[in-house]
Design a protein around this motif. Sequence first.
Motif, PDB file in Angstrom:
ATOM      1  N   ALA A  26      44.584 -18.137  17.237  1.00  0.00           N
ATOM      2  CA  ALA A  26      44.572 -19.528  17.726  1.00  0.00           C
ATOM      3  C   ALA A  26      45.309 -19.641  19.053  1.00  0.00           C
ATOM      4  O   ALA A  26      44.865 -20.348  19.973  1.00  0.00           O
ATOM      5  CB  ALA A  26      45.197 -20.453  16.683  1.00  0.00           C
ATOM      6  N   ARG A  27      46.423 -18.916  19.164  1.00  0.00           N
ATOM      7  CA  ARG A  27      47.201 -19.002  20.408  1.00  0.00           C
ATOM      8  C   ARG A  27      46.462 -18.372  21.579  1.00  0.00           C
ATOM      9  O   ARG A  27      46.766 -18.653  22.731  1.00  0.00           O
ATOM     10  CB  ARG A  27      48.576 -18.329  20.238  1.00  0.00           C
ATOM     11  CG  ARG A  27      49.546 -19.155  19.411  1.00  0.00           C
ATOM     12  CD  ARG A  27      50.969 -18.599  19.495  1.00  0.00           C
ATOM     13  NE  ARG A  27      51.060 -17.260  18.946  1.00  0.00           N
ATOM     14  CZ  ARG A  27      51.157 -16.984  17.645  1.00  0.00           C
ATOM     15  NH1 ARG A  27      51.169 -17.961  16.762  1.00  0.00           N
ATOM     16  NH2 ARG A  27      51.246 -15.737  17.215  1.00  0.00           N
ATOM     17  N   ARG A  31      39.014 -20.671  17.939  1.00  0.00           N
ATOM     18  CA  ARG A  31      39.070 -21.802  17.007  1.00  0.00           C
ATOM     19  C   ARG A  31      39.104 -21.217  15.603  1.00  0.00           C
ATOM     20  O   ARG A  31      38.145 -20.574  15.163  1.00  0.00           O
ATOM     21  CB  ARG A  31      37.847 -22.709  17.195  1.00  0.00           C
ATOM     22  CG  ARG A  31      38.169 -24.146  16.896  1.00  0.00           C
ATOM     23  CD  ARG A  31      37.118 -25.103  17.344  1.00  0.00           C
ATOM     24  NE  ARG A  31      35.913 -24.965  16.535  1.00  0.00           N
ATOM     25  CZ  ARG A  31      34.691 -24.851  17.011  1.00  0.00           C
ATOM     26  NH1 ARG A  31      34.493 -24.852  18.311  1.00  0.00           N
ATOM     27  NH2 ARG A  31      33.645 -24.749  16.223  1.00  0.00           N
ATOM     28  N   ASP A 116      49.620 -26.214  15.430  1.00  0.00           N
ATOM     29  CA  ASP A 116      48.727 -27.247  14.871  1.00  0.00           C
ATOM     30  C   ASP A 116      47.272 -26.979  15.235  1.00  0.00           C
ATOM     31  O   ASP A 116      46.425 -27.842  15.158  1.00  0.00           O
ATOM     32  CB  ASP A 116      49.174 -28.644  15.347  1.00  0.00           C
ATOM     33  CG  ASP A 116      49.294 -28.702  16.859  1.00  0.00           C
ATOM     34  OD1 ASP A 116      48.849 -27.731  17.518  1.00  0.00           O
ATOM     35  OD2 ASP A 116      49.821 -29.701  17.371  1.00  0.00           O
ATOM     36  N   ARG A 117      47.000 -25.715  15.656  1.00  0.00           N
ATOM     37  CA  ARG A 117      45.635 -25.435  16.093  1.00  0.00           C
ATOM     38  C   ARG A 117      44.775 -24.750  15.037  1.00  0.00           C
ATOM     39  O   ARG A 117      43.605 -24.507  15.240  1.00  0.00           O
ATOM     40  CB  ARG A 117      45.670 -24.557  17.362  1.00  0.00           C
ATOM     41  CG  ARG A 117      45.880 -25.387  18.616  1.00  0.00           C
ATOM     42  CD  ARG A 117      46.062 -24.512  19.803  1.00  0.00           C
ATOM     43  NE  ARG A 117      47.308 -23.760  19.691  1.00  0.00           N
ATOM     44  CZ  ARG A 117      47.869 -23.090  20.672  1.00  0.00           C
ATOM     45  NH1 ARG A 117      47.278 -23.049  21.842  1.00  0.00           N
ATOM     46  NH2 ARG A 117      49.000 -22.450  20.506  1.00  0.00           N
TER      47      ARG A 117
END
Length: 393
Positions: A26-27, A31, A116-117
């Motif tokens: 995610a970072r 997605r 929060d992704r």
Amino acid sequence: MAAAPARTAIVVGAGIGGLAAAGALARTGWRVTLLERADRLRTAPIALLLWPGGVRALQVLGLSAGLAAIATEVPDAGLRRPDGQWLVQPRAASSPTPLLVHAEDLHDALVAGLGDRVDMRTGVSARLARTGDSTLPAVTDGHSTWEADLVVAADGADSALRAAVAPATAAVAAGATTWQAVIPWYRAPELPPDLAGPVVTQAGGYRFRTAALGERSSSGTSGRGGIYWAATGPGAPRPEPAATQLELLRRWFTGWHPPIETLLAATEPDDVVQRELRELRPPPERLAAPVGDGVTVLLGDAGHAVAEHLGQGACLAVEDAATLVSAVHSATPGRSLHAAAATYQRARRARADEVRRHARRLGATGPLAGLNRVQARRRERAAATAAAWHPPA
Ligand SMILES: Cc1cc2nc3c(=O)[nH]c(=O)nc-3n(C[C@H](O)[C@H](O)[C@H](O)COP(=O)(O)OP(=O)(O)OC[C@H]3O[C@@H](n4cnc5c(N)ncnc54)[C@H](O)[C@@H]3O)c2cc1C
């Protein structure tokens, strides 16, 4: 020009490997959907040794910031007989030494790393979806189906997804069971300095290992200090209640040198976690399989559970995550992602094979004559291997 659509990943399993991979993907712009079978994210209240390879992986994944506050360095304990005599003297301070962390502290750090992704779904027992002529790998829980460019099977030794990559492989019992506990600091026995250091003692198929996680205040922000021990014995897990298992352990280890009996006496049944030692047989020939333009990869115990004799599976899982994230960093669906998965497979198969060889040798009991020398050499080589991993350039 319109931006390229985000690459998508599904990570199945929120153990150490899945959490590390999901957060790092995610970072780096993927997605990510993370699917976990349990109703909430949690781990067993045990402790884990983090060898230098695992620590480097956490560093490269950007997850090592709080490590100093939750980890305690464990000097080499050598190896003793139940009467306390040395089989192998502790190695010099310059040898690679692991850190000891409470598994819940490491777990919390990895969960914080999700940010929060990540789209997190708990209570989802995922299995392979029928792919038919699909152009991407997919998983389902029978109600919903998720499809993505990259499916990461991080669902542990009994992986339901492994069949997509290594259908001939299964987790089998390695013939021994381990009991672990952390005695919380407030009721840990006060040990004189000469008994407070780490211990590894073994005889036949029985082994007792202990190390201190430290006092609450001396382990920084961690509220999970205490004294950790792990006892291993031959055979299958015991069906009796924890209190009876603890009684059995106290009998097995009666007469073993201090502080082993004292620690078992101070342990309460609720502290004890029983786990069967298991390994994958035959070892997977592949760790990655292309599906259309996408790919499914095995990560952590799903790809290489080894019977624990040094304690390294969690380290391998975070090394996997660091290698995977590096390999797929700039890959796009299709040939480029297939090539990245092949790079991951090459690197991680070689590493897992090496660790498996050392675990087997450490687990084997040689002839008594020469045990010290043989054991010392095996332990040194295994520790050097645990320390040897470096992140891909
Ligand atoms: C006795 C013992 C001591 C150990 N000590 C150490 C140590 O000191 N240091 C070390 O590095 N390693 C140690 N290990 C190894 C380490 O615990 C494991 O290798 C590591 O936890 C593997 O992590 P993982 O994320 O691959 O799998 P797991 O931790 O097994 O996580 C898998 C996750 O997937 C979920 N899941 C399973 N199936 C599904 C599904 N179908 N759908 C959705 N979710 C699913 C599970 O609920 C779980 O959350 C030890 C192991 C044992 C047995």
